[in-house]
Design a protein around this motif. Structure first.
Motif, mmCIF file in Angstrom:
data_model
loop_
_atom_site.group_PDB
_atom_site.id
_atom_site.type_symbol
_atom_site.label_atom_id
_atom_site.label_comp_id
_atom_site.label_asym_id
_atom_site.label_seq_id
_atom_site.Cartn_x
_atom_site.Cartn_y
_atom_site.Cartn_z
ATOM 1 N N GLU A 269 1.095 -1.725 -0.017
ATOM 2 C CA GLU A 269 -0.014 -0.160 0.062
ATOM 3 C C GLU A 269 1.230 1.078 -0.268
ATOM 4 O OE1 GLU A 269 -3.804 2.392 2.299
ATOM 5 O OE2 GLU A 269 -2.717 0.481 3.098
ATOM 6 N N ALA A 270 2.320 1.034 0.532
ATOM 7 C CA ALA A 270 2.919 2.642 0.961
ATOM 8 C C ALA A 270 3.344 2.492 -0.566
ATOM 9 C CB ALA A 270 4.214 1.976 2.263
ATOM 10 N N VAL A 271 4.123 1.312 -0.997
ATOM 11 C CA VAL A 271 5.008 1.633 -2.342
ATOM 12 C C VAL A 271 3.493 1.758 -3.666
ATOM 13 C CG1 VAL A 271 6.020 -0.157 -4.202
ATOM 14 C CG2 VAL A 271 6.157 -0.495 -1.790
ATOM 15 N N ARG A 272 2.525 1.477 -3.658
ATOM 16 C CA ARG A 272 1.645 2.278 -4.201
ATOM 17 C C ARG A 272 1.377 3.698 -4.573
ATOM 18 N NH1 ARG A 272 -2.795 -2.604 -5.804
ATOM 19 N NH2 ARG A 272 -0.763 -4.112 -6.983
ATOM 20 N N ARG A 273 1.423 3.982 -3.190
ATOM 21 C CA ARG A 273 0.657 5.389 -2.725
ATOM 22 C C ARG A 273 2.270 6.698 -3.482
ATOM 23 N NH1 ARG A 273 1.556 8.518 2.653
ATOM 24 N NH2 ARG A 273 0.696 10.443 2.534
ATOM 25 N N LEU A 274 3.290 5.584 -3.087
ATOM 26 C CA LEU A 274 4.632 6.884 -3.840
ATOM 27 C C LEU A 274 4.417 6.330 -5.151
ATOM 28 C CD1 LEU A 274 7.373 7.701 -3.335
ATOM 29 C CD2 LEU A 274 8.144 5.311 -3.493
ATOM 30 N N GLY A 275 3.987 5.976 -5.723
ATOM 31 C CA GLY A 275 3.719 5.317 -7.128
ATOM 32 C C GLY A 275 2.873 6.496 -7.460
ATOM 33 N N GLU A 276 1.832 6.731 -6.901
ATOM 34 C CA GLU A 276 0.349 7.486 -7.273
ATOM 35 C C GLU A 276 1.510 8.899 -7.359
ATOM 36 O OE1 GLU A 276 -2.487 6.841 -4.592
ATOM 37 O OE2 GLU A 276 -3.535 5.101 -5.801
ATOM 38 N N GLN A 277 2.235 9.075 -6.434
ATOM 39 C CA GLN A 277 3.432 10.814 -6.006
ATOM 40 C C GLN A 277 3.633 11.290 -7.106
ATOM 41 O OE1 GLN A 277 1.052 13.084 -4.011
ATOM 42 N NE2 GLN A 277 -0.575 11.305 -3.655
ATOM 43 N N LEU A 278 4.766 9.807 -7.788
ATOM 44 C CA LEU A 278 5.684 9.996 -8.541
ATOM 45 C C LEU A 278 4.854 10.272 -9.903
ATOM 46 C CD1 LEU A 278 8.225 7.047 -7.241
ATOM 47 C CD2 LEU A 278 8.735 9.750 -6.743
#
Length: 461
Positions: A448-457
């Motif tokens: 979940e944290a990694v996917r959220r990072l992807g959304e922000q990048l």
């Protein structure tokens, strides 16, 4: 790709049937004692039309491998050779996996569903054809983080625990077993071409080139490229372009694949087949991922060299279809293409607008020097300097002042102390929770944290 894929209808398209007689062998999947679904990637099931499958159907197709409607009637274990740590090995092929199905996504791309740990095949040699559950968990983490960091990677589509006790020499045994399904942009490897070359199957080589050009299309070679109308030359140009970008994407991600043999290089330019991978704990060109890589052949800083060497082996195989000079011209493009990709991807990860190759190259060199001097992990370094946030805080921050932020980073994520990462200590902790307590919450939280990072990048332009 970091944006959420669009949902679509299931569209089977088993194109490989046209060449199945000489590229693979029909096989039967293993009969597993248990089927416990541990990972179901509905994010990617949606664009290939498989999200509507219920739990029983998912297990039937991805645990017992009952054929998908209109798809391959029987799995196909692919044949290939390869250079393994620069030593040619003709005794390769899909030894614990097979191609299960081909289908189109919402963008019209032809994709494969391939397995790992699905049982023995004619190419298993002394292996048991199985996969450890730990290996599957590691691949989930690798593919999710690489996707977030803009790397063209296979997707871990399904993981089903299978109830067998496996014995391995490189980890505590017995250990739990699993069967995994990957969603990939094809499974045609450089080693596939090497096999046809070694066996003198020139007609099949030409047919494979045609298959790849039709099903994995790319740009035509530059107008001044010699032999630019010849299929073999066109294919090599496309592979060189894709592989230059892939090598750059690993470097900007701070990722070490570990085993860049020619049988692990997909002509689609997609990163796949994750074994002893690592993310850098600090910027170190000599860092290796595989404990058996004693010479550092596939060390972090040597990955571009390894990829180019592999491309040259494809060129060597394609010489049976064309002259050497046009193939050499295609290989000569790797360096400039790689540098351009480094500049584009580095600016994207820093969240700044590119200022051209010359200026961006100096920025990359300064960043590498700053990471070496500080000892910070790349994840933390990029996080700290995202969009010039630390401008003036150190020498690199001062250099970064000349760059304009590419987007708004005033999100809660960027106000946290550290970014999500998957260094080896975290991987081992996540696995220990699963192994000792059957606690999957840490893995779920990490994804979940990694996917959220992807959304922000965001996506790479």
């Amino acid at each position: 790709m970091n944006s959420e894929p669009q949902a679509d209808a299931y569209r089977p398209d088993p194109r490989i049937e046209a060449i199945a007689d000489w590229i693979g062998d029909p096989v039967r999947p293993a009969d597993f004692p248990r089927h416990i679904t541990r990972w179901r990637n509905d994010r990617w099931a949606a664009p290939v039309g498989l999200a509507p499958l219920d739990d029983a159907q998912w297990t039937a197709h991805f645990g017992r491998f009952e054929p998908l409607p209109g798809n391959l009637p029987q799995p196909l274990a692919l044949r290939y050779h390869g250079h393994q740590f620069r030593h040619y090995n003709p005794d390769l092929g899909d030894g614990r996996g097979f191609l299960f199905a081909q289908l189109r996504d919402s963008g019209g791309r032809l994709l494969d569903l391939g397995t790992k740990g699905s049982g023995r095949t004619p190419w298993s040699r002394d292996g048991d054809g199985r996969l450890t559950l730990k290996g599957a968990v590691r691949e989930i983490l690798a593919t999710e983080m690489l996707e977030t960091l803009g790397v063209n990677t296979s997707k871990t589509f399904s993981v089903i625990e299978t109830g067998e006790a496996l014995h391995r020499g490189d980890e505590p045994s017995p250990t739990r077993s699993a069967v995994m399904v990957r969603l990939s942009h094809g499974h045609i490897r450089i080693g596939t071409f090497q096999r046809l070359y070694a066996l003198g199957e020139t007609d099949h080589m030409a047919a494979l080139v045609a298959y790849c050009l039709e099903n994995y299309p790319g740009a035509l070679p530059p107008e001044d490229a010699p032999g630019r109308d010849e299929p073999a030359v066109i294919l090599l140009h496309q592979v060189v372009e894709r592989m230059a970008d892939l090598a750059a994407s690993w470097m900007v991600a701070g990722f070490v694949h570990g085993v860049l043999n020619t049988d692990n290089i997909n002509i689609s330019g997609e990163s796949f087949d994750y074994g002893p991978w690592r993310w850098l704990p600090r910027w170190d060109a000599k860092f290796t991922a595989a404990y058996f890589d004693h010479s550092g052949l596939y060390a972090f800083g040597r990955q571009p060299e390894a990829v180019l060497w592999n491309c040259s082996q494809l060129a060597a195989a394609l010489r049976v279809l064309t002259e050497t000079a046009p193939l050499v011209a295609a290989l000569d493009r790797f360096g400039p293409l790689y540098q351009a990709a480094m500049c584009r991807r580095f600016a994207w990860r820093l969240g700044v607008e590119s200022q051209g190759r010359k200026v961006d190259t100096a920025l990359i060199q300064a960043a590498e020097s700053a990471m070496v001097a500080s000892g910070r992990a790349p994840e933390q370094f990029f996080f700290d300097h995202r969009a010039g946030r630390a401008a003036g805080d150190d020498d690199f921050g001062t250099i970064l002042k000349g760059y304009r932020p590419a987007d708004d980073v005033e999100d809660a994520l960027w106000r946290e102390d550290a970014p999500p990462g998957v260094l080896i200590d975290e991987v081992e902790r996540i696995w220990a929770a699963i192994d000792e307590r059957d606690d999957w919450s840490e893995l779920e939280a990490k994804v979940e944290a990694v996917r959220r990072l992807g959304e922000q990048l965001g996506a790479i332009s």
